[in-house]
Scaffold this motif. Structure first.
Motif, PDB file in Angstrom:
ATOM      1  N   GLU A   1      -3.136   1.348   6.490  1.00 29.73           N
ATOM      2  CA  GLU A   1      -3.974   2.325   5.820  1.00 29.73           C
ATOM      3  C   GLU A   1      -4.148   2.705   4.363  1.00 29.73           C
ATOM      4  O   GLU A   1      -5.370   2.627   3.847  1.00 29.73           O
ATOM      5  CB  GLU A   1      -3.516   3.849   6.501  1.00 29.73           C
ATOM      6  CG  GLU A   1      -4.372   4.978   6.202  1.00 29.73           C
ATOM      7  CD  GLU A   1      -5.660   4.751   6.970  1.00 29.73           C
ATOM      8  OE1 GLU A   1      -6.650   5.469   6.564  1.00 29.73           O
ATOM      9  OE2 GLU A   1      -5.889   3.903   7.865  1.00 29.73           O
ATOM     10  N   VAL A   2      -2.959   2.407   3.699  1.00 32.28           N
ATOM     11  CA  VAL A   2      -2.938   2.336   2.139  1.00 32.28           C
ATOM     12  C   VAL A   2      -3.903   1.044   1.848  1.00 32.28           C
ATOM     13  O   VAL A   2      -4.654   1.243   0.842  1.00 32.28           O
ATOM     14  CB  VAL A   2      -1.565   2.255   1.499  1.00 32.28           C
ATOM     15  CG1 VAL A   2      -1.478   1.959   0.239  1.00 32.28           C
ATOM     16  CG2 VAL A   2      -0.988   3.723   2.131  1.00 32.28           C
ATOM     17  N   HIS A   3      -3.498  -0.193   2.578  1.00 32.90           N
ATOM     18  CA  HIS A   3      -4.250  -1.284   2.112  1.00 32.90           C
ATOM     19  C   HIS A   3      -5.669  -1.316   2.097  1.00 32.90           C
ATOM     20  O   HIS A   3      -6.528  -1.612   1.647  1.00 32.90           O
ATOM     21  CB  HIS A   3      -3.733  -2.462   2.608  1.00 32.90           C
ATOM     22  CG  HIS A   3      -4.206  -3.815   2.252  1.00 32.90           C
ATOM     23  ND1 HIS A   3      -5.430  -4.387   2.780  1.00 32.90           N
ATOM     24  CD2 HIS A   3      -3.683  -4.461   1.165  1.00 32.90           C
ATOM     25  CE1 HIS A   3      -5.670  -5.330   2.073  1.00 32.90           C
ATOM     26  NE2 HIS A   3      -4.693  -5.796   1.097  1.00 32.90           N
ATOM     27  N   LYS A   4      -6.067  -0.449   3.489  1.00 38.53           N
ATOM     28  CA  LYS A   4      -7.551  -0.400   3.843  1.00 38.53           C
ATOM     29  C   LYS A   4      -8.134   0.429   2.878  1.00 38.53           C
ATOM     30  O   LYS A   4      -9.444   0.217   2.292  1.00 38.53           O
ATOM     31  CB  LYS A   4      -7.354   0.220   5.417  1.00 38.53           C
ATOM     32  CG  LYS A   4      -8.771  -0.129   6.223  1.00 38.53           C
ATOM     33  CD  LYS A   4      -8.282   0.425   7.575  1.00 38.53           C
ATOM     34  CE  LYS A   4      -8.257   1.630   7.778  1.00 38.53           C
ATOM     35  NZ  LYS A   4      -8.224   2.256   8.980  1.00 38.53           N
ATOM     36  N   ILE A   5      -7.422   1.572   2.448  1.00 41.04           N
ATOM     37  CA  ILE A   5      -8.169   2.487   1.439  1.00 41.04           C
ATOM     38  C   ILE A   5      -8.220   1.910   0.199  1.00 41.04           C
ATOM     39  O   ILE A   5      -9.204   1.816  -0.531  1.00 41.04           O
ATOM     40  CB  ILE A   5      -7.258   3.827   1.235  1.00 41.04           C
ATOM     41  CG1 ILE A   5      -7.630   4.217   2.962  1.00 41.04           C
ATOM     42  CG2 ILE A   5      -7.924   4.718   0.291  1.00 41.04           C
ATOM     43  CD1 ILE A   5      -6.850   5.732   3.075  1.00 41.04           C
ATOM     44  N   LEU A   6      -7.247   1.382  -0.341  1.00 41.41           N
ATOM     45  CA  LEU A   6      -7.181   0.900  -2.010  1.00 41.41           C
ATOM     46  C   LEU A   6      -7.622  -0.617  -1.942  1.00 41.41           C
ATOM     47  O   LEU A   6      -7.848  -1.120  -3.224  1.00 41.41           O
ATOM     48  CB  LEU A   6      -5.644   0.969  -2.497  1.00 41.41           C
ATOM     49  CG  LEU A   6      -5.105   2.281  -2.393  1.00 41.41           C
ATOM     50  CD1 LEU A   6      -3.824   2.496  -3.041  1.00 41.41           C
ATOM     51  CD2 LEU A   6      -5.878   3.315  -3.293  1.00 41.41           C
ATOM     52  N   GLY A   7      -7.258  -1.395  -1.134  1.00 42.67           N
ATOM     53  CA  GLY A   7      -7.527  -2.803  -1.239  1.00 42.67           C
ATOM     54  C   GLY A   7      -6.594  -3.667  -2.049  1.00 42.67           C
ATOM     55  O   GLY A   7      -5.393  -2.848  -2.253  1.00 42.67           O
ATOM     56  N   ALA A   8      -6.965  -4.739  -2.695  1.00 44.90           N
ATOM     57  CA  ALA A   8      -5.601  -5.527  -3.387  1.00 44.90           C
ATOM     58  C   ALA A   8      -5.887  -5.473  -4.642  1.00 44.90           C
ATOM     59  O   ALA A   8      -6.862  -5.104  -5.251  1.00 44.90           O
ATOM     60  CB  ALA A   8      -5.799  -6.922  -2.891  1.00 44.90           C
ATOM     61  N   GLY A   9      -4.953  -6.092  -5.374  1.00 45.10           N
ATOM     62  CA  GLY A   9      -5.172  -6.238  -6.786  1.00 45.10           C
ATOM     63  C   GLY A   9      -4.680  -5.175  -7.643  1.00 45.10           C
ATOM     64  O   GLY A   9      -4.898  -5.199  -9.009  1.00 45.10           O
ATOM     65  N   LEU A  10      -4.040  -3.737  -7.296  1.00 43.17           N
ATOM     66  CA  LEU A  10      -3.569  -2.885  -8.116  1.00 43.17           C
ATOM     67  C   LEU A  10      -2.168  -2.994  -8.578  1.00 43.17           C
ATOM     68  O   LEU A  10      -1.489  -3.836  -7.893  1.00 43.17           O
ATOM     69  CB  LEU A  10      -3.937  -1.485  -7.557  1.00 43.17           C
ATOM     70  CG  LEU A  10      -5.430  -1.071  -7.000  1.00 43.17           C
ATOM     71  CD1 LEU A  10      -5.287  -0.092  -6.186  1.00 43.17           C
ATOM     72  CD2 LEU A  10      -5.750  -1.039  -8.277  1.00 43.17           C
ATOM     73  N   ALA A  11      -1.829  -2.096  -9.379  1.00 36.94           N
ATOM     74  CA  ALA A  11      -0.173  -2.532  -9.805  1.00 36.94           C
ATOM     75  C   ALA A  11       0.663  -1.987  -8.857  1.00 36.94           C
ATOM     76  O   ALA A  11       0.179  -0.991  -7.825  1.00 36.94           O
ATOM     77  CB  ALA A  11       0.007  -1.408 -11.003  1.00 36.94           C
ATOM     78  N   GLU A  12       1.681  -2.332  -8.489  1.00 36.06           N
ATOM     79  CA  GLU A  12       2.616  -1.968  -7.364  1.00 36.06           C
ATOM     80  C   GLU A  12       2.923  -0.335  -7.321  1.00 36.06           C
ATOM     81  O   GLU A  12       3.224   0.079  -6.392  1.00 36.06           O
ATOM     82  CB  GLU A  12       4.033  -2.843  -7.758  1.00 36.06           C
ATOM     83  CG  GLU A  12       4.967  -2.387  -6.584  1.00 36.06           C
ATOM     84  CD  GLU A  12       6.441  -3.210  -6.888  1.00 36.06           C
ATOM     85  OE1 GLU A  12       7.510  -2.456  -6.306  1.00 36.06           O
ATOM     86  OE2 GLU A  12       6.519  -4.067  -7.966  1.00 36.06           O
ATOM     87  N   ILE A  13       2.978   0.129  -8.397  1.00 39.50           N
ATOM     88  CA  ILE A  13       3.428   1.595  -8.564  1.00 39.50           C
ATOM     89  C   ILE A  13       2.093   2.310  -8.092  1.00 39.50           C
ATOM     90  O   ILE A  13       2.676   3.451  -7.165  1.00 39.50           O
ATOM     91  CB  ILE A  13       3.655   2.112 -10.150  1.00 39.50           C
ATOM     92  CG1 ILE A  13       4.198   3.532 -10.262  1.00 39.50           C
ATOM     93  CG2 ILE A  13       2.295   2.129 -10.873  1.00 39.50           C
ATOM     94  CD1 ILE A  13       5.716   3.845  -9.606  1.00 39.50           C
ATOM     95  N   VAL A  14       1.168   1.897  -7.798  1.00 41.07           N
ATOM     96  CA  VAL A  14      -0.099   2.542  -7.364  1.00 41.07           C
ATOM     97  C   VAL A  14       0.032   2.705  -5.966  1.00 41.07           C
ATOM     98  O   VAL A  14       0.148   3.641  -5.189  1.00 41.07           O
ATOM     99  CB  VAL A  14      -1.506   2.112  -7.682  1.00 41.07           C
ATOM    100  CG1 VAL A  14      -2.609   2.671  -6.955  1.00 41.07           C
ATOM    101  CG2 VAL A  14      -1.796   1.904  -9.219  1.00 41.07           C
ATOM    102  N   TYR A  15       0.676   1.536  -5.247  1.00 40.89           N
ATOM    103  CA  TYR A  15       0.713   1.365  -3.800  1.00 40.89           C
ATOM    104  C   TYR A  15       1.915   2.251  -3.337  1.00 40.89           C
ATOM    105  O   TYR A  15       1.967   2.714  -2.375  1.00 40.89           O
ATOM    106  CB  TYR A  15       0.940  -0.093  -3.327  1.00 40.89           C
ATOM    107  CG  TYR A  15      -0.267  -0.942  -3.754  1.00 40.89           C
ATOM    108  CD1 TYR A  15      -1.564  -0.554  -2.699  1.00 40.89           C
ATOM    109  CD2 TYR A  15      -0.501  -1.864  -4.626  1.00 40.89           C
ATOM    110  CE1 TYR A  15      -2.569  -1.464  -3.103  1.00 40.89           C
ATOM    111  CE2 TYR A  15      -1.396  -2.603  -4.949  1.00 40.89           C
ATOM    112  CZ  TYR A  15      -2.709  -2.466  -4.105  1.00 40.89           C
ATOM    113  OH  TYR A  15      -3.688  -3.119  -4.400  1.00 40.89           O
ATOM    114  N   GLN A  16       2.990   2.090  -4.324  1.00 40.11           N
ATOM    115  CA  GLN A  16       4.267   2.759  -3.880  1.00 40.11           C
ATOM    116  C   GLN A  16       3.898   4.402  -3.772  1.00 40.11           C
ATOM    117  O   GLN A  16       4.254   4.980  -2.784  1.00 40.11           O
ATOM    118  CB  GLN A  16       5.507   2.659  -5.101  1.00 40.11           C
ATOM    119  CG  GLN A  16       6.377   3.468  -4.787  1.00 40.11           C
ATOM    120  CD  GLN A  16       7.579   3.336  -5.850  1.00 40.11           C
ATOM    121  OE1 GLN A  16       7.138   2.519  -6.861  1.00 40.11           O
ATOM    122  NE2 GLN A  16       8.417   4.316  -5.967  1.00 40.11           N
TER     123      GLN A  16
END
Length: 59
Positions: free
Chosen positions: A20-35
């Motif tokens: 779900e997080v990957h679906k919304i944010l996509g790829a290429g952001l900083a690790e802290i954003v995904y965290q």
């Protein structure tokens, strides 16, 4: 007691949160954003977690 069914169900829920997080944010952001996004998603799904705790390592 932790059973295999509990582990399987928890794994399914964690994978769903990650997707779900990957679906919304996509790829290429900083690790802290995904965290931070994953922490919010875990809270929404009532998945208990601990983040950024110290683990002693002897080298």
């Amino acid at each position: 007691m932790i059973t295999q069914k509990y582990i399987t169900d928890l794994t399914y829920r964690i994978n769903g949160a990650c997707i779900e997080v990957h679906k919304i944010l996509g790829a290429g952001l900083a690790e802290i954003v995904y965290q931070k996004a994953l922490e919010k998603e875990f809270k929404l799904r009532n998945i208990e977690y601990r983040s950024e705790f110290k683990i002693p390592v002897i080298f």
